[in-house]
Scaffold this motif. Structure first.
Motif, PDB file in Angstrom:
ATOM      1  N   GLY A  38      37.111  41.221  44.985  1.00 40.67           N
ATOM      2  CA  GLY A  38      38.497  40.916  44.597  1.00 40.67           C
ATOM      3  C   GLY A  38      38.993  39.467  44.505  1.00 40.67           C
ATOM      4  N   MET A  39      38.422  38.712  45.567  1.00 42.57           N
ATOM      5  CA  MET A  39      38.871  37.423  45.746  1.00 42.57           C
ATOM      6  C   MET A  39      38.140  36.773  44.495  1.00 42.57           C
ATOM      7  SD  MET A  39      38.664  36.508  49.783  1.00 42.57           S
ATOM      8  CE  MET A  39      38.431  34.861  49.685  1.00 42.57           C
ATOM      9  N   ILE A  40      37.063  36.990  44.305  1.00 44.01           N
ATOM     10  CA  ILE A  40      36.202  36.375  43.201  1.00 44.01           C
ATOM     11  C   ILE A  40      36.955  36.786  41.954  1.00 44.01           C
ATOM     12  CG2 ILE A  40      34.006  36.323  42.079  1.00 44.01           C
ATOM     13  CD1 ILE A  40      32.508  36.831  44.959  1.00 44.01           C
ATOM     14  N   LEU A  41      37.194  37.909  41.461  1.00 47.84           N
ATOM     15  CA  LEU A  41      37.765  38.216  40.487  1.00 47.84           C
ATOM     16  C   LEU A  41      39.230  37.635  40.339  1.00 47.84           C
ATOM     17  CD1 LEU A  41      36.959  41.997  39.685  1.00 47.84           C
ATOM     18  CD2 LEU A  41      36.109  39.861  38.290  1.00 47.84           C
ATOM     19  N   GLY A  42      39.937  37.652  41.464  1.00 49.69           N
ATOM     20  CA  GLY A  42      41.241  37.022  41.518  1.00 49.69           C
ATOM     21  C   GLY A  42      41.311  35.623  41.061  1.00 49.69           C
ATOM     22  N   PHE A  43      40.077  34.899  41.335  1.00 50.21           N
ATOM     23  CA  PHE A  43      39.797  33.456  40.996  1.00 50.21           C
ATOM     24  C   PHE A  43      39.733  33.476  39.720  1.00 50.21           C
ATOM     25  CE2 PHE A  43      36.917  29.787  40.307  1.00 50.21           C
ATOM     26  CZ  PHE A  43      37.790  28.667  40.874  1.00 50.21           C
ATOM     27  N   VAL A  44      38.637  34.099  39.343  1.00 56.06           N
ATOM     28  CA  VAL A  44      38.108  34.021  37.725  1.00 56.06           C
ATOM     29  C   VAL A  44      39.686  34.540  36.880  1.00 56.06           C
ATOM     30  CG1 VAL A  44      36.968  35.174  35.996  1.00 56.06           C
ATOM     31  CG2 VAL A  44      35.898  34.774  38.289  1.00 56.06           C
ATOM     32  N   PHE A  45      40.396  35.572  37.283  1.00 57.51           N
ATOM     33  CA  PHE A  45      41.255  35.867  36.306  1.00 57.51           C
ATOM     34  C   PHE A  45      42.420  34.722  36.360  1.00 57.51           C
ATOM     35  CE2 PHE A  45      40.689  40.709  37.355  1.00 57.51           C
ATOM     36  CZ  PHE A  45      39.760  40.842  36.160  1.00 57.51           C
ATOM     37  N   SER A  46      42.908  34.466  37.815  1.00 54.20           N
ATOM     38  CA  SER A  46      44.024  33.559  37.817  1.00 54.20           C
ATOM     39  C   SER A  46      43.521  32.106  36.970  1.00 54.20           C
ATOM     40  CB  SER A  46      44.449  33.224  39.183  1.00 54.20           C
ATOM     41  OG  SER A  46      43.449  32.908  39.815  1.00 54.20           O
ATOM     42  N   TYR A  47      42.271  31.569  36.973  1.00 51.31           N
ATOM     43  CA  TYR A  47      41.775  30.344  36.688  1.00 51.31           C
ATOM     44  C   TYR A  47      41.863  30.603  35.162  1.00 51.31           C
ATOM     45  CZ  TYR A  47      39.040  26.276  35.608  1.00 51.31           C
ATOM     46  OH  TYR A  47      38.729  25.011  35.316  1.00 51.31           O
ATOM     47  N   SER A  48      41.473  31.871  34.495  1.00 50.72           N
ATOM     48  CA  SER A  48      41.101  31.669  33.031  1.00 50.72           C
ATOM     49  C   SER A  48      42.627  31.932  32.590  1.00 50.72           C
ATOM     50  CB  SER A  48      40.496  32.874  32.539  1.00 50.72           C
ATOM     51  OG  SER A  48      40.389  33.868  33.366  1.00 50.72           O
ATOM     52  N   LEU A  49      43.348  32.883  33.021  1.00 57.07           N
ATOM     53  CA  LEU A  49      44.920  33.097  32.651  1.00 57.07           C
ATOM     54  C   LEU A  49      45.671  31.877  32.748  1.00 57.07           C
ATOM     55  CD1 LEU A  49      45.973  36.389  33.995  1.00 57.07           C
ATOM     56  CD2 LEU A  49      45.909  35.691  31.563  1.00 57.07           C
ATOM     57  N   ALA A  50      45.699  30.899  33.782  1.00 59.62           N
ATOM     58  CA  ALA A  50      46.259  29.974  33.794  1.00 59.62           C
ATOM     59  C   ALA A  50      46.054  28.857  32.880  1.00 59.62           C
ATOM     60  CB  ALA A  50      45.986  29.020  35.160  1.00 59.62           C
ATOM     61  N   GLY A  51      44.859  28.762  32.489  1.00 63.15           N
ATOM     62  CA  GLY A  51      44.221  27.930  31.293  1.00 63.15           C
ATOM     63  C   GLY A  51      44.689  28.667  29.993  1.00 63.15           C
ATOM     64  N   ALA A  52      44.718  29.957  29.681  1.00 60.14           N
ATOM     65  CA  ALA A  52      45.095  30.460  28.807  1.00 60.14           C
ATOM     66  C   ALA A  52      46.564  30.287  28.180  1.00 60.14           C
ATOM     67  CB  ALA A  52      44.704  31.879  28.551  1.00 60.14           C
ATOM     68  N   LEU A  53      47.527  30.376  29.398  1.00 61.74           N
ATOM     69  CA  LEU A  53      48.663  30.532  29.213  1.00 61.74           C
ATOM     70  C   LEU A  53      49.342  29.080  29.416  1.00 61.74           C
ATOM     71  CD1 LEU A  53      49.731  33.337  31.431  1.00 61.74           C
ATOM     72  CD2 LEU A  53      49.840  33.273  28.838  1.00 61.74           C
ATOM     73  N   GLY A  54      48.401  27.839  29.819  1.00 65.69           N
ATOM     74  CA  GLY A  54      48.800  26.667  29.781  1.00 65.69           C
ATOM     75  C   GLY A  54      49.532  26.147  31.000  1.00 65.69           C
ATOM     76  N   PHE A  55      49.375  27.129  32.096  1.00 69.90           N
ATOM     77  CA  PHE A  55      49.857  26.522  33.523  1.00 69.90           C
ATOM     78  C   PHE A  55      48.851  26.045  34.406  1.00 69.90           C
ATOM     79  CE2 PHE A  55      52.245  30.838  32.765  1.00 69.90           C
ATOM     80  CZ  PHE A  55      53.184  30.159  32.184  1.00 69.90           C
TER      81      PHE A  55
END
Lengths: 242, 398
Positions: free
Chosen positions: B338-355
């Protein structure tokens, strides 16, 4: 009698259930077993032989009576204390072998040592030695599914032996084997007995009981009679007290 | 003993790899969702903080709003002058007025906003120049046809990358000469592109576009030696006096403090983050129930094995520890994935949403610890059941 018996049962009763549904499986069993004996327990089903074996194996406690094992009164011990007794002094061989599936022979044999807290290397060494004793060292890394019934039972015996128990309890050890394998197992048990280990065995096959030094017949929750095994063993001198 | 128990647990999990994975899916989803939400929340907060700081610090924005009796009275230049001259601590005060226009250059149209501003306004808002120069005092007074364009306007109209300085462009019917480009001030709170704007001297916009002397809002910057509350009170008093509001009448203007916006937005985002994370945490509990379910199945399935272990001399607590360890290892495994996935999700979402992506070690450790605790909590009951089996019954179990 020159020696203190290793096992002593006095007036053992066991009742299952309560009230009207209560069933008295044992009605006052007296039995003493000497060190180095090889005892076969026989009797029709419902005669109380399995219940007696469960009590002797410290898996169950009597409703009343005294069960002395190596001088300790087992009936007053709690569950964990009885576990510790089993772990230290008893080895079990079951009719259904009861090996852990998908676990190699050597790992199965190691199991009792695990609970004794022995180190990995010592555990492995002792397990291999025990497998050697039953002639299965080459099969150490095979799982039960890859072994024949006779081999599985020998692994089970190795597991029972690995802790150097005082007493080996065998519940219908040949029940699931053909006659040839059965005789092999029985000869092996006799050999172990010759090395000094006390063996208690439940069986319903008279031919198997013949391997024992002492045969105890159960009937209706009581010891019916005790006789010597047909094979000319030097008799160790067990008998009914009272 | 514990090392052995751990080894047994791993072996058992490896034996049922697919089942173990599916069992921990709830934990995996829960942990990754919580981590993603909190990490994104922190990114959004940081982003907003940065945007708000781009509004300038120690700045008030003063807007006219509808009064009690429905009146709407705009400010004019006199109000701005009064603020500048009558309140101690005010560094600069400047009005702004805007109007929607179509900018035309070299045959290209672009919808934008013309803002009437002054150098003082740019100071108050902290707007820097990218290239070119600001308005001169003479241009501001006379309302000259000069303009400073925003980066978006430059990008949309000066397509070949030529320097816009000195070029003439049209805003509706008004022609103006570009004298500079202001540096990007970003977008505030998603309220449109702040860089899509053209500055002209205030008086010019009032005369040519809005057709009156009104100003839209005032930007008032003050000395940081003065505190926000004192300045606000002084401003309120002055404006009430100028707008002849009687005692008991509500203000027909509003003062917004950047520090206050910052605080409000941060607490809002914080609350939202906690709410969303709490919802995500529910799936952690659901995951725990899943673990308990599978552990109960496992105990039933392995009744014979438990019987063997007990007969051989395992203590109840050793059997309990074994099953508990299995549940905890499963949950920790879920927590780790979950931690690894959380990292992947939040990293890519932050990139996609510009945060910005802001790694939060605390929430990662917390999620992991909570998943381990869930293992203990939901693993205890099945483990206890296993340890309380009667060895005779268990050995007879088919």
């Amino acid at each position: 009698m020159s020696e203190q018996p290793i096992i002593e049962l006095k007036g053992i009763t066991k009742t299952f259930g309560e009230g009207a549904a209560a069933f008295q499986a044992l009605k006052g069993v007296d039995l003493s077993i000497k060190r180095g004996d090889f005892v076969a327990v026989m009797g029709p089903s419902g005669s109380g032989k399995s219940t007696t074996m469960n009590i002797l194996g410290c898996l169950d406690v009597p409703t009343s009576g005294v069960f002395k094992f190596l001088g300790t009164e087992v009936q007053s011990l709690n569950k964990d204390q009885r576990s510790l007794l089993r772990r230290r002094y008893l080895g079990f061989v079951f009719q259904g072998f009861n090996l852990l599936a998908r676990t190699t022979a050597v790992e199965n044999v190691e199991l009792p040592l695990l609970y004794r807290g022995e180190h990995k290397a010592e555990r492995r060494e002792a397990a291999l030695r025990a497998l050697d004793r039953v002639g299965l060292r080459p099969w150490a890394d095979h799982t039960p599914a890859e072994l024949s019934g006779g081999q599985q039972q020998r692994v089970a015996i190795a597991r029972a032996l690995v802790t150097d128990p005082e007493v080996l309890l065998a519940d219908e050890p040949t029940g699931n084997l053909d006659s040839e394998r059965s005789i092999e197992i029985m000869e092996f048990l006799s050999e172990l007995n010759g090395q000094g280990i006390t063996i208690l065995m439940v069986t319903h096959e008279p031919e198997m009981a013949e391997f024992a030094k002492t045969i105890v017949h159960f009937k209706d929750g009581l010891v019916e009679r005790i006789e010597n095994g047909a094979r000319n063993h030097a008799h160790a001198g067990s008998g009914v007290n009272g | 003993m514990f090392g052995t128990t751990l080894m047994l647990a791993f072996r058992e999990i490896r034996r049922h790899l697919m089942r173990s994975f599916l069992t921990t899916l709830g934990i995996i989803i829960g942990v990754s969702a919580v981590i993603t939400m909190v990490t994104l929340g922190r990114g959004v907060t940081a982003d907003i903080e940065e945007q708000i700081s781009s509004l300038g610090s120690n700045v008030f924005f003063v807007f006219p709003i509808q009064g009690e009796r429905g009146q709407f009275r705009p400010f004019d230049e006199d109000d701005v002058t009064a603020v500048r001259e009558q309140i101690a601590g005010v560094k600069s005060a400047a009005g702004q007025v805007d109007s929607n226009v179509v900018a035309i250059y070299n045959g290209q149209d672009w919808e934008t906003t013309v803002e009437g501003v002054s150098g003082e306004f740019m100071d108050a808002r902290g707007i820097e120049m990218d290239v070119g120069r600001r308005f001169t005092e003479a241009e501001e007074t006379s309302g000259a046809n000069v303009c400073i364009i925003g980066p978006t306007v430059q990008e949309e109209l000066f397509l070949t990358g030529e320097s816009p300085i000195g070029e003439r462009m049209r805003l509706n019917n008004v022609s103006c000469q570009v004298i500079g480009v202001f540096a990007s001030r970003g977008s505030v709170g998603g309220g449109g592109d702040e860089d899509n704007s053209v500055f002209m001297p205030l008086t010019n916009v009032q005369r040519r576009f809005t057709g009156n002397d009104n100003i839209g809002y005032m930007a008032v910057s003050y000395d940081s030696a003065y505190d926000s509350a004192t300045m606000t009170n002084a401003l309120v008093d002055l404006m009430r006096e100028r707008r002849v509001l009687l005692e008991g009448q509500a203000n027909d203007f509003d003062i917004v403090d950047t520090a206050q916006i910052n605080e409000t937005v941060q607490s809002t985002v914080g609350t939202m983050t906690i709410m969303v994370a709490a919802i995500a945490a529910i799936s952690l509990v659901v995951g725990g129930v899943g673990i308990m379910n599978i552990m109960l199945v496992s105990v039933t399935e392995r009744t014979r094995e438990i019987g063997i272990r007990l007969a051989i001399g395992a203590l109840a607590k050793e059997v309990r520890l074994q099953f508990l360890t299995e549940a905890v290892v499963l949950c920790c495994f879920g927590g780790l994935v979950g931690m690894i996935l959380g990292f992947v999700f939040s990293y890519s979402l932050a990139g996609a949403l510009g945060f910005p992506f802001i790694f939060d070690p605390f929430i990662n450790i917390l999620s992991f610890v909570i998943s381990a605790l869930i293992g203990i909590l939901f693993g205890y009951f099945p483990a206890r059941r296993a340890s309380q089996l009667d060895p005779i019954e268990a050995l007879r179990h088919e």
